[in-house]
Enzyme design. Structure first.
Site, PDB file in Angstrom:
ATOM      1  N   ASP A   1       0.938  -1.163  -0.005  1.00 63.88           N
ATOM      2  CA  ASP A   1      -0.057  -0.125   0.465  1.00 63.88           C
ATOM      3  C   ASP A   1       1.491   1.241   0.161  1.00 63.88           C
ATOM      4  OD1 ASP A   1      -3.204   0.418   0.552  1.00 63.88           O
ATOM      5  OD2 ASP A   1      -2.036   2.555   1.885  1.00 63.88           O
ATOM      6  N   TRP A   2       0.434   2.179   1.284  1.00 68.63           N
ATOM      7  CA  TRP A   2       1.464   3.040   1.389  1.00 68.63           C
ATOM      8  C   TRP A   2       3.700   2.607   1.322  1.00 68.63           C
ATOM      9  CZ3 TRP A   2       1.690   8.430  -0.271  1.00 68.63           C
ATOM     10  CH2 TRP A   2       0.215   8.954  -1.134  1.00 68.63           C
TER      11      TRP A   2
END
Length: 453
Positions: A278-279
């Site tokens: 993800d991030w």
């Protein structure tokens, strides 16, 4: 006005510096009895090693007079000036310098050296010490005492999740570590795990995404450690046990990336396998190009690079819309829905960092921060990273895909894999979703063998 009244004005500047988290030193420049300029310590806030109170005041006075020569001016400072500031005062041709407390470690007006007593210099400045010395010394004493008792004071624009919120979370036995003196943090406290030998053959740098925190890696960390590795797992600011900024707009891509770069440099991480999701990948995949010698591998899970050139996936756009419409969504419920194998206590652990909406600024900010247009913050650096990883990356790359991911599914991941030099056929986990680490034991086992020195 008297020396005491001018020094009192300098003490006011020192107090303001202390309230801003700077060493409490203040200065004023006076001409013909009138205060011409003021200054207070600001090296942390300004990212400037020269931003001592005296230098700040001298610059302001020079601007006010339109002349770098400060003839007939006097400078009052609460602490004996250092060599840098003393030199600047002599260059400015100050008539007189008055200081408060002596500085036995760096004082250049008599305590360590006395630059003002050098007859060979072409300008002589009168020096007077000890004016309101006790008051200036007490400010410094109180400041450093507070930091000995509380080395990570909380900033006014931030919140800190009470430790009690984390008291009952399962399977997270590791000791906390904190750092707050990175220039980009500006006093914010960042939490991280650091387990295993510092000279391990592999350092697993585990970067989480939104709305997770380092707890996400609890099933992989034990295996990495058992294999003799070191594990470093930070919580991004706004997540986990790190400080939470109060304002949504305080978050941006470039700042979070800079925090990570400085964090890696401060810990001097070597032989790194970058573990991202993800991030953690949106930010993390832009890091190796800045110091390729630190990295030997990439372990990539359900993430992407957002370059602004390719439309964001429908799944992500739906996620962003949901976050905008439901900013107080239940994080525990989100994990339970996508990971039916998780227990209630495990799901609740993902809610722990966010006891109320005031702690959720990052959760609200991050979906909108993903670069969508070519000009968006982070898009250009992501394009540079894409080119580096495609053309110049020399480490190993291993990818694992949770095939039940509704946000960044297999097509997004395979497109990313095509741009990662040396990335082979991904490991597919048919039952895993977006938070693929929740089935991370089998990934860790494969990765340990893959990245073995």
């Amino acid at each position: 006005m008297s020396d005491v009244s001018h020094m009192a004005a300098a003490l006011d500047q020192a107090r303001q510096a202390g309230e801003n988290g700077e060493v409490p030193v203040g200065a004023v420049v006076v001409r013909n009895g009138e205060v011409l300029a003021v200054g207070r310590n600001a090296p942390v806030a300004d990212h400037d090693p020269t931003a001592h109170a005296e230098i700040v005041a001298l610059r302001a006075a020079a601007q006010a007079l339109g002349n770098y020569r400060l003839d007939d001016c006097e400078l009052f400072v609460t602490l004996e000036p250092c060599a840098m500031c003393s030199g600047a005062m002599l260059h400015a041709r100050l008539k007189r310098v008055v200081y408060g407390a002596a500085d036995p470690k760096t004082g250049a007006a008599g305590s360590v050296v006395n630059l003002f007593a050098q007859a060979q210099l072409n300008h002589q400045t009168e020096v007077v010490g000890g004016v309101m010395a006790q008051e200036g010394a007490q400010l410094l004493k109180n400041f450093f005492k507070e930091r000995r008792v509380n080395p990570h004071p909380l900033r006014d624009d931030a919140l800190r999740t009470p430790e009690a919120c984390f008291s009952d979370i399962p399977d997270y036995p590791w000791a906390p570590n904190h750092i707050s003196d990175l220039p980009s943090l500006n006093g914010l406290r960042m939490h991280y795990l650091d387990e295993g030998p510092k000279d391990a053959p592999v350092t697993w740098l585990c970067l989480h995404g939104n709305p997770a925190w380092s707890y996400l890696y609890r099933k992989m960390i034990p295996l990495f450690l058992e294999a003799g590795g070191r594990v470093v797992a930070p919580d991004l600011i706004g997540f986990g046990k790190s400080d939470k900024l109060k304002k949504d707009d305080a978050h941006n891509f470039s700042w979070h990336r800079e925090v990570l770069l400085q964090f890696i440099e401060r810990l001097d991480l070597q032989r790194v396998v970058l573990v991202v999701q993800d991030w953690g990948g949106l930010l993390g995949l832009t890091l190796p190009m800045e110091a390729p010698e630190r990295y030997q591998g990439l372990l990539v899970m359900n993430t992407t690079l957002a370059t602004g050139e390719v439309p964001l996936s429908p799944g992500f756009l739906a996620w962003r819309e949901m976050c905008a419409k439901n900013p107080e969504f239940d994080v525990a419920r989100l994990f339970a829905r996508g990971n039916p194998q998780m227990g209630a206590e495990e799901c609740a652990a993902y809610n722990a960092p966010f006891p109320d909406k005031g702690h959720r600024a990052a959760l609200r900010a991050f979906p909108a921060m993903v670069p969508e247009l070519l000009s968006d913050d982070g898009a250009a650096i992501s394009r540079r990273a894409r080119d580096f990883l495609r053309d110049d990356w020399r480490g190993k790359t291993f990818m694992a895909i949770g095939q039940q991911d509704p946000v960044l599914g297999e097509p997004v991941m395979r497109a990313l894999a095509g741009g990662l030099r040396g990335c082979g056929e991904p490991m597919l986990l048919s039952e895993a979703g977006h938070f693929v680490q929740e089935r991370g034991e089998q990934i860790a086992e494969k990765a340990i063998a893959f990245f073995a020195p």
